[in-house]
Design an enzyme around this catalytic site. Sequence first.
Site, PDB file in Angstrom:
ATOM      1  N   GLY A 279      51.010  35.600  43.607  1.00  9.06           N
ATOM      2  CA  GLY A 279      50.300  34.755  42.653  1.00  9.06           C
ATOM      3  C   GLY A 279      49.761  35.573  41.498  1.00  9.06           C
ATOM      4  O   GLY A 279      49.886  36.798  41.457  1.00  9.06           O
TER       5      GLY A 279
ATOM      6  N   ASP B 107      33.083  32.445  42.162  1.00  9.70           N
ATOM      7  CA  ASP B 107      34.401  31.857  41.896  1.00  9.70           C
ATOM      8  C   ASP B 107      34.920  31.141  43.139  1.00  9.70           C
ATOM      9  O   ASP B 107      36.101  31.236  43.484  1.00  9.70           O
ATOM     10  CB  ASP B 107      35.375  32.954  41.457  1.00  9.70           C
ATOM     11  CG  ASP B 107      36.607  32.400  40.749  1.00  9.70           C
ATOM     12  OD1 ASP B 107      36.618  31.196  40.419  1.00  9.70           O
ATOM     13  OD2 ASP B 107      37.559  33.167  40.528  1.00  9.70           O
TER      14      ASP B 107
END
Length: 270
Positions: A19, A125
């Site tokens: 990713g 996050d």
Amino acid sequence: MGAGESKEIRGYTIDEKLGSGCFGEVFKCNKDGKTYAIKKMVVNDSATIKEVRSHMGLSHINVVKYIDSFSDEGYLWIVLEYCSGGNLNDYVLRQNPNSSELIRCIRQVLYGVEYLHSNRVLHRDIKPDNVMMQGNTLKLADFGLARIWSLSNDSEYYDLKGQKGLGPPYYTAPEVQLGNITKAVDIFSVGCMIIAMFSRTTISWAGGKQLLAPYINNPNNQITDASEQAKKNYVGKLNGLTGGQKDMVVKMVEDKWRNRPSATAAKASF
């Protein structure tokens, strides 16, 4: 590195790309017969160094383990525990787990957040695609926005004035825009994550990927922008949560950060 190609760096054989994001690319790699994830980052400011500092020394079953880091080829490489089960976002959307399974997931996330906060680490996050899965175990990952703070007292929350930083869309507490960063921003994010997981509301992201995103009725009405009454009404309609759990979620996403519960208090409801 093209498809099907591999390279070696510092003894790690780098294979497929797993990713990418704002803070770098992540690859699968192997060394001495063991599989890891390795993150490749450009060192252009102190933020990347802060990520390493915030992650080093952490050891908890619900936090992705830091293995190693080094500089090479003009990049910072961070070697991490590899989680073969993908992320929580894809699990929820593809496997459609029942409410009992979702509660189990939430409990593990809160265990991880509780551990981070006890070690004075703010994640900043937290969202479903930053929670990795290894078997039945969930692990907080991606410390690109994480910060370590020092306390001058034992207060539950501690302001880091001026430490501005963007969190993930739909999961960012309202006070972040003012530079008011505390442990409460992580609690807000987890509350938003619970809402998204139980409502199954999504948005389309890059390449058409579906991401869980908490909002009320339409994507333009984010939890951050909703009134307290609107949030209470919406959470009250979610199926699969007890009355007490719904009350806790509403507290977790309150606008006033001082009113939000600690991770320990939130965990007690799940």
